[in-house]
Design a protein around this motif. Structure first.
Motif, mmCIF file in Angstrom:
data_model
loop_
_atom_site.group_PDB
_atom_site.id
_atom_site.type_symbol
_atom_site.label_atom_id
_atom_site.label_comp_id
_atom_site.label_asym_id
_atom_site.label_seq_id
_atom_site.Cartn_x
_atom_site.Cartn_y
_atom_site.Cartn_z
ATOM 1 N N SER A 82 -7.776 18.272 1.229
ATOM 2 C CA SER A 82 -6.484 18.751 0.789
ATOM 3 C C SER A 82 -6.059 19.912 1.675
ATOM 4 C CB SER A 82 -6.587 19.237 -0.653
ATOM 5 O OG SER A 82 -7.166 18.246 -1.449
ATOM 6 N N GLU B 183 -0.401 6.709 -6.462
ATOM 7 C CA GLU B 183 -0.926 7.583 -5.405
ATOM 8 C C GLU B 183 -1.443 8.920 -5.947
ATOM 9 O OE1 GLU B 183 2.036 6.279 -5.408
ATOM 10 O OE2 GLU B 183 2.335 5.090 -3.595
ATOM 11 N N ALA C 204 -8.509 13.779 4.966
ATOM 12 C CA ALA C 204 -9.917 14.041 4.686
ATOM 13 C C ALA C 204 -10.051 15.142 3.652
ATOM 14 C CB ALA C 204 -10.625 14.444 5.969
ATOM 15 N N MET D 226 0.841 -1.201 0.000
ATOM 16 C CA MET D 226 0.000 0.000 0.000
ATOM 17 C C MET D 226 0.876 1.250 0.000
ATOM 18 S SD MET D 226 -3.094 0.795 -0.194
ATOM 19 C CE MET D 226 -4.495 -0.169 -0.703
ATOM 20 N N ALA D 227 0.308 2.296 -0.443
ATOM 21 C CA ALA D 227 1.017 3.562 -0.512
ATOM 22 C C ALA D 227 1.318 4.070 0.896
ATOM 23 C CB ALA D 227 0.168 4.564 -1.246
ATOM 24 N N ALA E 234 1.462 7.275 1.847
ATOM 25 C CA ALA E 234 0.813 8.534 2.231
ATOM 26 C C ALA E 234 -0.392 8.273 3.130
ATOM 27 C CB ALA E 234 0.360 9.280 0.991
ATOM 28 N N PRO E 235 -0.549 9.064 4.153
ATOM 29 C CA PRO E 235 -1.685 8.896 5.042
ATOM 30 C C PRO E 235 -2.955 9.401 4.367
ATOM 31 C CG PRO E 235 -0.466 10.850 5.664
ATOM 32 C CD PRO E 235 0.274 10.236 4.513
ATOM 33 N N ALA E 236 -4.088 8.870 4.758
ATOM 34 C CA ALA E 236 -5.354 9.360 4.227
ATOM 35 C C ALA E 236 -5.635 10.735 4.802
ATOM 36 C CB ALA E 236 -6.475 8.411 4.606
ATOM 37 N N LEU F 286 -4.845 8.588 -7.337
ATOM 38 C CA LEU F 286 -5.850 8.466 -6.267
ATOM 39 C C LEU F 286 -6.129 9.828 -5.640
ATOM 40 C CD1 LEU F 286 -4.589 5.123 -4.657
ATOM 41 C CD2 LEU F 286 -6.579 5.446 -6.153
#
Lengths: 508, 508
Positions: B32, B270, B30, B23-24, B26-28, B273
């Motif tokens: 930008s 990423e 919510a 998995m990538a 980068a954190p999710a 996405l």
């Protein structure tokens, strides 16, 4: 009438009635509104969409003990696209199967669907739905839904396992479910247009923003806006996007606004698009199903669709110019839709093929009289009259009919391998009924990725997005390339119930 | 060696070497980050990704007068997946076509690609790319790229129109382009990991958040973070997601981490996405292409892939157990990959088919010696030896060879309709070279929807997202179901150049 049947493809498609709407009304937002701004109203569970999935979720949520459960519907009436679908419900190991001595199993239903899914269906989700399908069917019956007293064997199914509401449409289920939902204490609000999710500091879903008093036809975005808190979670059950023309064209440029759709106009997918903005994984959007049982002679789902679904097993589909069969009449939907649109003249113009049925059989379906009354199907006493009417070569058609009836007698279709169940060993004989076939955009296999717990997955972390659930057609990937007929209602209801159960299991 | 060839499918696939990453890093998020928080550094144009699209965009941006142009690359080396591709470049109306008297046109190239796209390719984008393909090829030559002195006719192309770098890989283009980009004044930073977009108050892209000093292998998310302002725009040129196993499996459950890929490990998607989170439209993600020229006997793209691409036109592919051909050796990639994976034994285990070529011809490709040296292909003096080695029935193989050579002599393949160009009327004769075939995940047809101006469209409004552009494999929908070989480099370069030109046209 012969002229009518010679219209070009462009005219044919233009005339289908319902066309797509241009674009969703909601404005683009760079970021979801934040929960820090507070709420106007509070619920435990907010369900968006009032079709099979939303109603089942609402009932189950109340039964699991949630106090404040609301269903929001943007259209003025309840039921969404579910209310106008064919009311066909597939389940294994049902009471009618026991009565008729049909041997079926969860595994058989899963395998039939995997074959139609062409290798990319989600086997785990299919099995979860098949395991709980009969339970969902019994919830319908408990709610007061009535079904025809016979089973049907739809295209791609290896056995008869399909119930159909006695009104032959989905409202025969959504209306009883609505009544039951209200009895259980679910609040239901129409003209409530979902705008956006409200997120908390961690990126989870804390609620939604809604516009009340929404009028779809007028595209008003001026209704009263409210921020609704979802203390436990939001369940998105908003259906597909068959009526969002730019979106379906981004996936398939041929699905222009000239192509008809069986869907109600509100099937435009905004909530799905907003889930993608939260990080939901888009799955299989390019797999948009056309219904092979639709007629070019009427708008939307019309009367012919259900008529055909019922009659395909004991009917013969022929190319109008050659009089020859061109497909297995009960192959899966994609196989048939692909075969039907190959029926063209030398200039490439559509030549909708003919579905020929014994009038005696056809008339067993309640729509037969309406098909005749509205002039979207025709009765002929002899094969000669039929051939004359459509300009089909008589000898070829006569030979094809004899050949087809021979297969029925022998119980084996050597032309296209149609499965001839004992209950469907019915020859095509005079007098004849004929309808014309041309596919319409019907169902979106694609949508947002969900787990078997109806959770929506974050595309970057792979973890469920807190507070967000999806069920029904808005979820993608379950069916793969092609969904089998009558597998949508069980999916919607089971996954709606599952979302409520997942929330309940986390309450403790 | 016979044992090696009898390994089961599971073993075969496990042994392919490169597997996907989980998995990538980068954190999710919510939402930008907002531009109001300020920036650490300012550029006119920020380009993410240093492959064909990114490098072409950088060069063109400088030539259009932008002052501060930066290319960010997360990996330690420049060129991304482009650097390890086959270096094959299709263009119509080129100098070598003129030299060889090949009649070609933009329209012919578009039509070939539309056929492979199976009805859902984006004709407007294909035409835009074909119209500018030769210009992009000439930019490569200007930059110092060197090409083999012959044209190739790849699968699905109706004429020979493919150049190939003299080093037979994409680095033969990325290296010269990098040199030229630096000469033009483009700043290039490696180990710079894109994290997220920074948006302005209106939802447009104002810049990005980046992590410097990123080490892919160690999955560090601890490097120095900076917020970079993009005064004019951000061009995303990050390639596909063939190495993002959960994402590719969400689209096709069979593409597990046991399946090999030709892509470099960083192809995890990423930035694509993150574009979906901004509202970019996901298009055709389910259409993931497997390369039909790959070998199960080596990892990644290896040596065999290019060897096969060169040799398919004058080679015969046969089922190992029957000795019979099973496909047109120059059909489009999907047709061939689908046909190859049908080669299984009675238990369903993979039986990689054999590609048989005259050694004299095969050895004209520079990889032939390496294929032999690394034991991923084998030379046989006689057909008997060959048949003994693979356990293929001799008489059947002999008969098939005679039949195939007869088609070559006649100029018409009555078995599978292979187009036999005059330059490819070459029989398969002793001594023979053989490699085994099994597809590997190679290319993502899907990605984010773009306009012919390389703008990214907002899924709710249909309008371009201000400041955001995409080019190359990260963009979706251009090729439809199946991309033709050698059509990726022109697409990447033309759309990269187009993004820079769109930005320039708005400067005034």
């Amino acid at each position: 009438m012969s002229d009518q049947h010679n219209q070009t493809r462009r005219q044919l498609i233009k005339g289908l009635g319902i066309t797509g709407v241009a674009m969703a009304a909601a404005p683009a937002l760079a970021a979801s509104p934040s929960a820090e701004q507070g709420f106007d109203r509070e619920y435990d569970i907010i369900i968006i969409g009032s079709g099979f999935a939303g109603l089942a979720a609402g009932i189950e949520a109340k039964r699991k003990g949630f106090k404040k459960v609301v269903i929001l519907e943007k259209m003025p009436t309840i039921g969404g696209n579910s209310a106008i679908n064919g009311g066909l419900f597939a389940a294994p190991n049902t009471e009618m199967q026991r009565r008729d001595g049909v041997t079926d199993s969860v595994e058989a239903m899963v395998q039939d669907q995997l074959a139609a899914g062409r290798g990319i269906a989600d086997e785990t989700l299919l099995r979860h739905v098949a395991e709980h399908a009969n339970e969902a069917l019994e919830l319908c019956i408990e709610a007061g839904a009535e079904f025809h007293p016979y089973l049907q064997q739809l295209g791609g199914h290896s056995v008869p396992r399909t119930y159909q509401t006695s009104v032959s449409c989905g409202a025969g289920i959504t209306q009883p479910l609505l009544k039951l939902a209200r009895k259980e204490g679910v609040e239901v609000i129409t003209r409530a247009n979902f705008l956006n999710f409200v997120t908390d500091a961690k990126g989870g879903v804390a609620g939604i923003e809604v516009e009340h008093g929404y009028y779809y036809e007028r595209k008003l975005a001026e209704g009263k806006r409210e921020r609704l808190k979802a203390g436990k979670g939001v369940i998105v059950a908003t259906g597909g996007f068959a009526q969002n023309v730019p979106l379906r064209q981004s996936q398939d440029p041929t699905l222009t606004d000239e192509i008809g759709s069986t869907n109600m106009k509100g099937a435009t997918g905004e909530a799905m698009l907003q889930m993608f903005r939260l990080g939901g994984v888009p799955v299989h959007l390019a797999h948009i199903q056309s219904g092979p049982w639709a007629s070019p002679d009427e708008g939307g789902f019309g009367y012919v669709s259900n008529y055909c679904i019922f009659n395909f097993p004991h009917s013969m589909a022929v190319n109008r110019a050659t009089g020859r069969r061109f497909m297995n009449e009960i192959a899966d939907r994609k196989t048939r839709a692909d075969a039907i649109i190959e029926n063209r003249d030398a200039q490439g113009e559509a030549q909708p093929p003919l579905l020929i049925t014994s009038y005696e059989q056809a008339n067993k379906h309640p729509n037969c009289a309406k098909v005749l009354r509205y002039n979207v199907g025709w009765k002929f006493d002899t094969l000669e009259e039929l051939a004359d009417h459509f300009g089909t070569p008589k000898d070829a058609l006569k030979a094809q009919l004899a050949e087809y009836n021979g297969y029925i007698e022998a119980g084996e279709d050597k032309q296209f391998g149609k499965i001839i169940a004992d209950s469907n060993r019915i020859k095509v004989e005079a007098p004849f009924m004929v309808v014309r076939l041309w596919p319409k955009v019907h169902y979106c296999q694609g949508g947002v990725q969900i787990t078997p717990d109806a959770e929506v997955i974050d595309s970057l972390t792979g973890a469920p997005i807190p507070g967000l659930f999806a069920a029904g057609e808005v979820a993608g990937g379950i069916h793969g390339v092609s969904r089998l007929g009558s597998c949508s209602i069980p999916e919607c209801m089971v996954m709606g119930m599952t979302a409520a159960r997942t929330l309940a299991s986390r309450k403790a």
